[in-house]
Every structure is written in structure tokens, then in C-alpha cells.
Scaffold this active site. Structure first.
Site, PDB file in Angstrom:
ATOM      1  N   SER A 146      35.982 -29.542  20.183  1.00  0.00           N
ATOM      2  CA  SER A 146      36.988 -30.212  21.010  1.00  0.00           C
ATOM      3  C   SER A 146      36.469 -31.583  21.382  1.00  0.00           C
ATOM      4  O   SER A 146      35.251 -31.805  21.421  1.00  0.00           O
ATOM      5  CB  SER A 146      37.226 -29.401  22.294  1.00  0.00           C
ATOM      6  N   TYR A 159      34.693 -24.485  29.840  1.00  0.00           N
ATOM      7  CA  TYR A 159      35.191 -24.812  28.498  1.00  0.00           C
ATOM      8  C   TYR A 159      34.374 -25.959  27.907  1.00  0.00           C
ATOM      9  O   TYR A 159      33.912 -25.891  26.762  1.00  0.00           O
ATOM     10  CB  TYR A 159      36.678 -25.167  28.592  1.00  0.00           C
ATOM     11  N   LYS A 163      31.935 -26.056  24.501  1.00  0.00           N
ATOM     12  CA  LYS A 163      32.207 -26.945  23.363  1.00  0.00           C
ATOM     13  C   LYS A 163      31.052 -27.934  23.139  1.00  0.00           C
ATOM     14  O   LYS A 163      30.719 -28.256  21.998  1.00  0.00           O
ATOM     15  CB  LYS A 163      33.547 -27.663  23.560  1.00  0.00           C
TER      16      LYS A 163
HETATM   17  N1  LIG Z   1      45.112 -26.736  21.293  1.00  0.00           N
HETATM   18  C1  LIG Z   1      44.273 -27.707  21.670  1.00  0.00           C
HETATM   19  O1  LIG Z   1      44.630 -28.701  22.348  1.00  0.00           O
HETATM   20  C2  LIG Z   1      42.862 -27.684  21.270  1.00  0.00           C
HETATM   21  C3  LIG Z   1      42.227 -26.546  20.808  1.00  0.00           C
HETATM   22  N2  LIG Z   1      40.905 -26.602  20.471  1.00  0.00           N
HETATM   23  C4  LIG Z   1      40.230 -25.429  19.977  1.00  0.00           C
HETATM   24  O2  LIG Z   1      40.900 -24.983  18.829  1.00  0.00           O
HETATM   25  C5  LIG Z   1      40.757 -23.589  18.700  1.00  0.00           C
HETATM   26  C6  LIG Z   1      42.121 -22.949  18.477  1.00  0.00           C
HETATM   27  O3  LIG Z   1      42.953 -23.281  19.557  1.00  0.00           O
HETATM   28  P1  LIG Z   1      44.546 -23.118  19.448  1.00  0.00           P
HETATM   29  O4  LIG Z   1      44.939 -22.973  18.052  1.00  0.00           O
HETATM   30  O5  LIG Z   1      45.096 -24.194  20.277  1.00  0.00           O
HETATM   31  O6  LIG Z   1      44.718 -21.760  20.249  1.00  0.00           O
HETATM   32  P2  LIG Z   1      45.736 -20.550  20.066  1.00  0.00           P
HETATM   33  O7  LIG Z   1      45.713 -19.851  21.375  1.00  0.00           O
HETATM   34  O8  LIG Z   1      47.024 -21.034  19.508  1.00  0.00           O
HETATM   35  O9  LIG Z   1      45.042 -19.623  18.973  1.00  0.00           O
HETATM   36  C7  LIG Z   1      43.865 -18.931  19.261  1.00  0.00           C
HETATM   37  C8  LIG Z   1      43.538 -18.070  18.070  1.00  0.00           C
HETATM   38  O10 LIG Z   1      42.295 -17.434  18.293  1.00  0.00           O
HETATM   39  C9  LIG Z   1      42.441 -16.031  18.065  1.00  0.00           C
HETATM   40  N3  LIG Z   1      41.500 -15.323  18.904  1.00  0.00           N
HETATM   41  C10 LIG Z   1      41.441 -15.298  20.241  1.00  0.00           C
HETATM   42  N4  LIG Z   1      40.444 -14.506  20.655  1.00  0.00           N
HETATM   43  C11 LIG Z   1      39.841 -14.033  19.536  1.00  0.00           C
HETATM   44  C12 LIG Z   1      38.751 -13.180  19.285  1.00  0.00           C
HETATM   45  N5  LIG Z   1      38.050 -12.623  20.283  1.00  0.00           N
HETATM   46  N6  LIG Z   1      38.415 -12.909  18.006  1.00  0.00           N
HETATM   47  C13 LIG Z   1      39.120 -13.441  16.992  1.00  0.00           C
HETATM   48  N7  LIG Z   1      40.161 -14.260  17.156  1.00  0.00           N
HETATM   49  C14 LIG Z   1      40.512 -14.561  18.412  1.00  0.00           C
HETATM   50  C15 LIG Z   1      43.917 -15.741  18.398  1.00  0.00           C
HETATM   51  O11 LIG Z   1      44.413 -14.576  17.742  1.00  0.00           O
HETATM   52  P3  LIG Z   1      44.338 -13.093  18.367  1.00  0.00           P
HETATM   53  O12 LIG Z   1      44.781 -13.219  19.788  1.00  0.00           O
HETATM   54  O13 LIG Z   1      45.237 -12.293  17.504  1.00  0.00           O
HETATM   55  O14 LIG Z   1      42.909 -12.673  18.232  1.00  0.00           O
HETATM   56  C16 LIG Z   1      44.565 -16.967  17.808  1.00  0.00           C
HETATM   57  O15 LIG Z   1      44.714 -16.829  16.421  1.00  0.00           O
HETATM   58  C17 LIG Z   1      40.023 -23.114  19.954  1.00  0.00           C
HETATM   59  O16 LIG Z   1      38.662 -22.978  19.630  1.00  0.00           O
HETATM   60  C18 LIG Z   1      40.245 -24.260  20.918  1.00  0.00           C
HETATM   61  O17 LIG Z   1      39.203 -24.335  21.858  1.00  0.00           O
HETATM   62  C19 LIG Z   1      40.182 -27.752  20.564  1.00  0.00           C
HETATM   63  C20 LIG Z   1      40.757 -28.882  21.015  1.00  0.00           C
HETATM   64  C21 LIG Z   1      42.137 -28.964  21.361  1.00  0.00           C
HETATM   65  O1  LIG Z   2      40.096 -28.762  23.968  1.00  0.00           O
HETATM   66  C1  LIG Z   2      41.148 -29.088  24.382  1.00  0.00           C
HETATM   67  C2  LIG Z   2      41.564 -30.512  24.543  1.00  0.00           C
HETATM   68  O2  LIG Z   2      40.635 -31.358  24.003  1.00  0.00           O
HETATM   69  C3  LIG Z   2      42.165 -28.078  24.723  1.00  0.00           C
HETATM   70  O3  LIG Z   2      41.875 -26.884  24.079  1.00  0.00           O
HETATM   71  C4  LIG Z   2      42.262 -27.844  26.165  1.00  0.00           C
HETATM   72  O4  LIG Z   2      41.073 -27.789  26.868  1.00  0.00           O
HETATM   73  C5  LIG Z   2      43.146 -26.647  26.480  1.00  0.00           C
HETATM   74  O5  LIG Z   2      42.419 -25.490  26.609  1.00  0.00           O
HETATM   75  C6  LIG Z   2      43.954 -27.002  27.678  1.00  0.00           C
HETATM   76  O6  LIG Z   2      43.462 -27.704  28.504  1.00  0.00           O
HETATM   77  O7  LIG Z   2      45.102 -26.605  27.789  1.00  0.00           O
END
Ligand SMILES: NC(=O)C1=CN([C@@H]2O[C@H](COP(=O)(O)OP(=O)(O)OC[C@H]3O[C@@H](n4cnc5c(N)ncnc54)[C@H](OP(=O)(O)O)[C@@H]3O)[C@@H](O)[C@H]2O)C=CC1
Ligand SMILES: O=C(CO)[C@@H](O)[C@H](O)[C@@H](O)C(=O)O
Length: 254
Positions: A146, A159, A163
Site C-alpha cells: 500500500s 494497517y 504494510k
Molecule cells: N482497496 C484499496 O484502496 C487498497 C488495498 N490495498 C491492499 O490490497 C489488498 C486487497 O484489497 P482489496 O482488493 O481492496 O480488498 P477486498 O476486501 O476487496 O478483497 C480482499 C480479498 O482478500 C481475501 N481474504 C481476506 N482474508 C483472507 C484470508 N485470511 N485468507 C485468504 N484470503 C483472504 C478476500 O476473500 P475471502 O473473504 O473469500 O477470503 C478477498 O478476496 C489488501 O492487501 C489491501 O491491504 C492496498 C492499497 C489500497
Molecule cells: O491501503 C489503502 C490505501 O492506500 C487502503 O487499503 C486503505 O487503508 C483502506 O483499508 C481504507 O482506508 O479504507
């Protein structure tokens, strides 16, 4: 004088594991890799969602297998990788957030976020690398970190800590496995519209903060990550390791 050869962004013949593939960024990465020719294994906890997505991908001519997996369960993850691997490409997108003031963080929140975002990611990356090293194969391991690995954010102490640590172990592993041809990098997105950010975007104060900080003037969509992941996975990035690829609209440039 001969012209330089344009590197290939194709991933034909490579096996990719994508965690968090049932939603958001992981799903977009899986589709991007499959679109570039990789044989993709979709991992997350929800088998039903993965089955449905694999069917949709197959209908569009993309190859996807399904691996139900809880990445926070280290023993289960290690045995799944040993059984299903080796994987030439890893995209670890499984992650969670529990935002709130640092003064209110409970030990349970700290553990839940760390167990998946840091400990799970660490042991998964290690397990995939171990499979490659045993098979004497090169590979590209990508952690979805992130921009919060590079800056602080209000209500985001735990968080941010996880990261920052992901970027840390990524660099250390890149140094350790470079000679084996295993590249390890992070992608560091800004705020992307997914299930994870729904409540953040619904908060007008937070939304204004985000829109002010993203210099390109818009929030991110999952499609914004698709080029970055194909690049890092491919031979076009063959000299890129231990780095953080910012996809943050200029947030951290300021
Ligand atoms: N959206 C954003 O703004 C940002 C996101 N990120 C990072 O990107 C990644 C994905 O985020 P995003 O796509 O937004 O999140 P979502 O909530 O849309 O997706 C999360 C995914 O992770 C899976 N997951 C959650 N817990 C587990 C587990 N214990 N084991 C295996 N799979 C798991 C979920 O599926 P299931 O529940 O079926 O397991 C789902 O597929 C994260 O690491 C997040 O920190 C980074 C920066 C920005
Ligand atoms: O990493 C993120 C932004 O750079 C996001 O995943 C946020 O922290 C998200 O968890 C949120 O704030 O809603």
C-alpha cells in the site's frame, strides 16, 4: 548496429497464484495475468465465489483453477503451496484493515491485521520461493502492499505498520534470493474503489482528504493495477527486484 529487442509482457506457460482473488484488487490481478497468458490459481477463503469467478473467466477463454485457502493459517498455506506448486508468479493480495484511533487499538485487532497482512504474507512468500528454489526455477513474487507502507494515515496505525513491514521483508527477500533469479517486489496502491474502501469513501471528510492528496485528481479503480502487475510478473521487469511500485496518483510524491 542492431536494434534493442522489445521485452515480452506475455506470461504464457507460467503458473500464477493469486490470493485475495475473490474480490477487488486480487480479482483484477488474476484477470490481468490470465489475459497475458498465465495459468492462474485463484485463492481466497470463499470457494463459492472463486468457483463462480473461475467459470466466468473460462467463459472468456482464460484458464483459472480454484484453491480455497486461509492465508493466515500458516500450516495450511505451506502445505497447499507444497501440494499445488511450484508457482512461477505469486500475487499476494489477501489483506484486511481495521481502522480506528491508535489509542483504541485492541490486541485482537492488532493480531487479526498482523496475522494476515504481515505474518500470512511473509510465510506465503517464503513457501512459494521455497518451491521455486527446490525446482531451480526463477520467479516473480509480488506483494500487494500500500502507499500506507510509505506514509502515515489517520486511524491507520496498525494497517500502516503491517504494510511498512511487508515492504521491509520484500526488500530483504529480494536481496536473499536474487542469485536464484527470484524477484520480489511490492505494488503500493493508493485508495482504490473496492469492498475494503467502501466505508472510507462513504465518509465525506475522508473522501475529501483522499481527493486532495491524489494529485492526478481521481480515486483509483482496480483496473489501475492491472498494467503494474503484468509488468512486474513479466520478463519486461527482469532487472526489477526489491522495489515498491507506487500506483498512488502522486500521493507520496508530495
Ligand atoms: N482497496 C484499496 O484502496 C487498497 C488495498 N490495498 C491492499 O490490497 C489488498 C486487497 O484489497 P482489496 O482488493 O481492496 O480488498 P477486498 O476486501 O476487496 O478483497 C480482499 C480479498 O482478500 C481475501 N481474504 C481476506 N482474508 C483472507 C484470508 N485470511 N485468507 C485468504 N484470503 C483472504 C478476500 O476473500 P475471502 O473473504 O473469500 O477470503 C478477498 O478476496 C489488501 O492487501 C489491501 O491491504 C492496498 C492499497 C489500497
Ligand atoms: O491501503 C489503502 C490505501 O492506500 C487502503 O487499503 C486503505 O487503508 C483502506 O483499508 C481504507 O482506508 O479504507
Amino acid at each position: 548496429m542492431s536494434l534493442p529487442r522489445t521485452p515480452s509482457f506475455r506470461l504464457d506457460g507460467r503458473h500464477a497464484l493469486v490470493t485475495g482473488a475473490s474480490s477487488g484488487i486480487g480479482l483484477a490481478c488474476a484477470v490481468a495475468l490470465a489475459g497475458a497468458g498465465a495459468q492462474v490459481t485463484l485463492a481466497a477463503r470463499s470457494k463459492d465465489k472463486l468457483d463462480d469467478l473461475a467459470r466466468q473467466m473460462a467463459a472468456e477463454g482464460m484458464t483459472a483453477a480454484v484453491l480455497p485457502l486461509n492465508v493466515a493459517d500458516i500450516a495450511a498455506t505451506e502445505s497447499a503451496i507444497a501440494r499445488e506448486g511450484p508457482f512461477d508468479i505469486l500475487v499476494n493480495s489477501a489483506g484486511l484493515a481495521r481502522h480506528g484511533p491508535a489509542l483504541d487499538t485492541t490486541e485482537a485487532d492488532f493480531d487479526a491485521v498482523s496475522d494476515l497482512n504481515l505474518k500470512g504474507a511473509y510465510f506465503l512468500t517464503r513457501a512459494v520461493a521455497a518451491g521455486l528454489i527446490a525446482a531451480k526455477r526463477p520467479g516473480s513474487l509480488i506483494n500487494i502492499s500500500s502507499q500506507m507502507a510509505h506514509v502515515g494515515g489517520i486511524d491507520r496505525a496498525v494497517y500502516c505498520a503491517t504494510k511498512h513491514a511487508v515492504d521491509g521483508f520484500t526488500k530483504a527477500m529480494a536481496v536473499e534470493w536474487g542469485r536464484q533469479g527470484i524477484r520480489v517486489n511490492t505494488i503500493c496502491p493508493t485508495f482504490i474503489r473496492t469492498a475494503l474502501t467502501k466505508s472510507t469513501f462513504a465518509n465525506p471528510e475522508r473522501r475529501a482528504w483522499i481527493e486532495d492528496k491524489i494529485k492526478l485528481g481521481r480515486v483509483g479503480e482496480v483496473e489501475d493495477l492491472m498494467g503494474a502487475v503484468v509488468f512486474l510478473a513479466s520478463d519486461a521487469a527482469s532487472l526489477v527486484t526489491g522495489t515498491a511500485l507506487m500506483v498512488d496518483g502522486g500521493w507520496t510524491a508530495e
